[in-house]
Design an enzyme around this catalytic site. Structure first.
Site, short mmCIF file in Angstrom:
data_model
loop_
_atom_site.label_atom_id
_atom_site.label_comp_id
_atom_site.label_asym_id
_atom_site.label_seq_id
_atom_site.Cartn_x
_atom_site.Cartn_y
_atom_site.Cartn_z
N LYS A 1 -20.37 -29.46 -3.33
CA LYS A 1 -19.12 -29.60 -4.09
C LYS A 1 -17.93 -29.64 -3.13
O LYS A 1 -18.06 -29.38 -1.94
CB LYS A 1 -18.97 -28.43 -5.06
CG LYS A 1 -18.86 -27.07 -4.38
CD LYS A 1 -18.73 -25.93 -5.38
CE LYS A 1 -18.61 -24.60 -4.66
NZ LYS A 1 -18.43 -23.47 -5.59
N ARG B 1 -16.57 -14.82 -14.78
CA ARG B 1 -16.09 -16.20 -14.79
C ARG B 1 -16.86 -16.93 -15.88
O ARG B 1 -16.94 -16.49 -17.00
CB ARG B 1 -16.29 -16.85 -13.41
CG ARG B 1 -15.44 -16.28 -12.30
CD ARG B 1 -15.44 -17.16 -11.06
NE ARG B 1 -16.72 -17.76 -10.74
CZ ARG B 1 -17.00 -18.39 -9.59
NH1 ARG B 1 -16.07 -18.49 -8.66
NH2 ARG B 1 -18.19 -18.91 -9.38
N HIS C 1 -24.30 -15.86 -11.31
CA HIS C 1 -23.68 -15.88 -9.99
C HIS C 1 -23.29 -14.48 -9.58
O HIS C 1 -22.79 -13.69 -10.40
CB HIS C 1 -22.45 -16.80 -9.99
CG HIS C 1 -22.00 -17.20 -8.62
ND1 HIS C 1 -22.77 -17.98 -7.79
CD2 HIS C 1 -20.87 -16.94 -7.94
CE1 HIS C 1 -22.12 -18.19 -6.66
NE2 HIS C 1 -20.96 -17.55 -6.72
N ARG D 1 -29.30 -21.22 -4.11
CA ARG D 1 -28.21 -22.18 -3.99
C ARG D 1 -27.43 -21.88 -2.70
O ARG D 1 -26.66 -20.92 -2.64
CB ARG D 1 -27.26 -22.08 -5.20
CG ARG D 1 -27.96 -22.17 -6.55
CD ARG D 1 -26.94 -22.15 -7.70
NE ARG D 1 -26.06 -20.99 -7.67
CZ ARG D 1 -26.30 -19.85 -8.32
NH1 ARG D 1 -27.40 -19.70 -9.07
NH2 ARG D 1 -25.44 -18.84 -8.26
N TYR E 1 10.61 -23.69 13.10
CA TYR E 1 11.50 -23.26 12.03
C TYR E 1 11.66 -21.74 11.98
O TYR E 1 10.68 -20.99 12.04
CB TYR E 1 10.97 -23.73 10.67
CG TYR E 1 11.09 -25.21 10.43
CD1 TYR E 1 12.33 -25.85 10.46
CD2 TYR E 1 9.97 -25.99 10.15
CE1 TYR E 1 12.44 -27.21 10.22
CE2 TYR E 1 10.07 -27.35 9.90
CZ TYR E 1 11.30 -27.95 9.95
OH TYR E 1 11.42 -29.30 9.71
N CYS F 1 4.43 -26.53 10.92
CA CYS F 1 5.26 -27.44 10.13
C CYS F 1 4.37 -28.38 9.32
O CYS F 1 3.14 -28.33 9.40
CB CYS F 1 6.17 -28.24 11.06
SG CYS F 1 7.11 -27.22 12.21
N ASP G 1 3.81 -31.55 9.69
CA ASP G 1 3.11 -32.58 10.46
C ASP G 1 2.71 -32.12 11.86
O ASP G 1 2.09 -32.91 12.59
CB ASP G 1 4.02 -33.81 10.65
CG ASP G 1 4.77 -34.16 9.39
OD1 ASP G 1 4.10 -34.42 8.37
OD2 ASP G 1 6.02 -34.16 9.41
#
Length: 375
Positions: free
Chosen positions: A40, A133, A165, A221, A265, A312, A314
């Protein structure tokens, strides 16, 4: 001829490592238990179709995904083996699952009816044993199993699995492990008394596959461990797993900075002495955690180099301790660790998270390249 432009930054995925890990996990659980490789979230960031093929080549009996879209993408890529998807929404196209020979999960009587209305599907009944869940609540099990049994007798579906699970398989002493195993065994008995004979009963994830043989049942699993990452750091002995992903880039530039200079920054890091910095052209736009600033390190020019200042969108900066390697010098954010580079586990430890988050979040403008030393 137009020259090939080098990758600005990339993820390199070793498919031979994937095969090794699947085979190694098979050795750990033994030949009598079926092996599911979970692919997944685009193969935990490693590339779903490519990982799936490698896992099948290594003997994975099943593949597991979360969504039907992921399952259908695997079928479109040519996979034809047993395949389970387990996270659906109301109105899901179960007819496509039936047509694709895909096993699906059901959490409730209403979902069972919805699946059965779409055609004769193979269904895995999920019971909630404590994670809170997905899965039928304990109070709903009698009605859930009775409805499934009725639909089987009507020939409208096949119950192929019964599953749940675990909450804390990576913490062997956690009391939930014993209570969940007991609850799951009770679910097996109740399902049997309702006349259900599932093909596979499955509870174990990667951590339980290596730490708790009593919950192997018919199928395990394995997700994170298939990618070479320890499912229970600090608990397991050496599992002989090989991390499959290396994240790499190259310096855009290097520069000298004076003592007292603030970096990036907000100037969250101030140089205490004269030093040098290297600019790495990836950032949170590629999934590099912004929180890695002043915490994580990379490998460049033969040493670990700490990230300085904020990451940052990028780019980010690393401390080169006075060295000025030329632009284009290779930078390894993390990898297997064989050459001294940080690992995904090192990044996870630095950021107080788990390796799952480190590898699955990477993308954006990163390219992904699969290599296969065994090919």
């Amino acid at each position: 001829m137009t020259p090939t432009r080098p990758a600005r930054a990339e993820l390199v995925v070793d498919l031979a490592a994937i095969r090794h890990n699947v085979r190694r996990l098979r050795e750990i659980v033994g030949p009598d238990v079926a092996m599911m490789t979970v692919v997944k979230a685009d193969g935990y960031g490693h590339g779903m179709a490519e990982v799936a093929r490698a896992a099948r080549e290594a003997g994975a009996d099943w593949l597991g995904v979360a969504t039907l879209d992921e399952a259908l993408a695997l079928r479109a890529a040519g996979d034809r083996g047993r395949l389970l998807c387990w996270l659906a929404i109301p109105g899901e196209d179960y007819a496509a699952a039936v047509a694709g020979d895909i096993d699906v999960a059901a959490y409730s009587v209403a979902q069972l009816e919805e699946v059965a209305d779409a055609g004769h599907a193979r269904v895995h009944l999920k019971v909630d044993t404590g994670l809170m869940r997905g899965g039928a609540a304990r109070s709903d099990w009698p009605d859930f199993f009775a409805a499934a049994s009725d639909l089987v007798r009507q020939g409208r579906l096949t119950v192929a699995g019964l599953w749940s699970h675990l909450v804390a398989a990576d913490v062997p002493e956690h009391p939930a492990n014993d209570s969940q195993e007991a609850e799951f065994r009770e679910a097996i008995a109740l399902a049997s008394s309702a006349g259900l004979r599932p093909e596979v009963r499955h509870l174990a994830n990667s951590a339980a596959a290596v730490l708790r043989p009593s919950v192997h049942f018919d199928l395990v699993r394995c997700g994170i461990a298939a990618y070479g990452l320890d499912p229970a750091p600090g608990v397991t002995s050496d599992l002989d797993l090989r991390p499959a992903m290396t994240a790499r880039a190259a310096f855009v530039l290097t520069k000298a900075v004076r003592a007292g200079a603030g970096v990036s920054y907000g100037h969250t890091w101030i140089a205490e002495h004269d030093t040098t910095l290297g600019l790495v052209p990836v950032g949170y736009g590629e999934g590099i955690p912004r929180a890695a600033g002043n915490l994580a390190s990379v490998w460049a020019s033969g040493a670990r180099r700490p990230i300085r200042g904020r990451v940052c969108m990028d780019q980010f900066l690393v401390d080169l301790d006075g060295e000025l390697p030329p632009p284009g010098t290779d930078v390894v954010l993390f990898g297997p660790g064989d050459g001294g580079e940080p690992t995904a586990q090192d990044w996870a430890d630095a950021l107080d998270t788990i390796t799952y988050e480190i590898v699955t979040r990477l993308g954006g403008r990163l390219t992904r390249r699969h290599v296969d030393p065994e090919a």
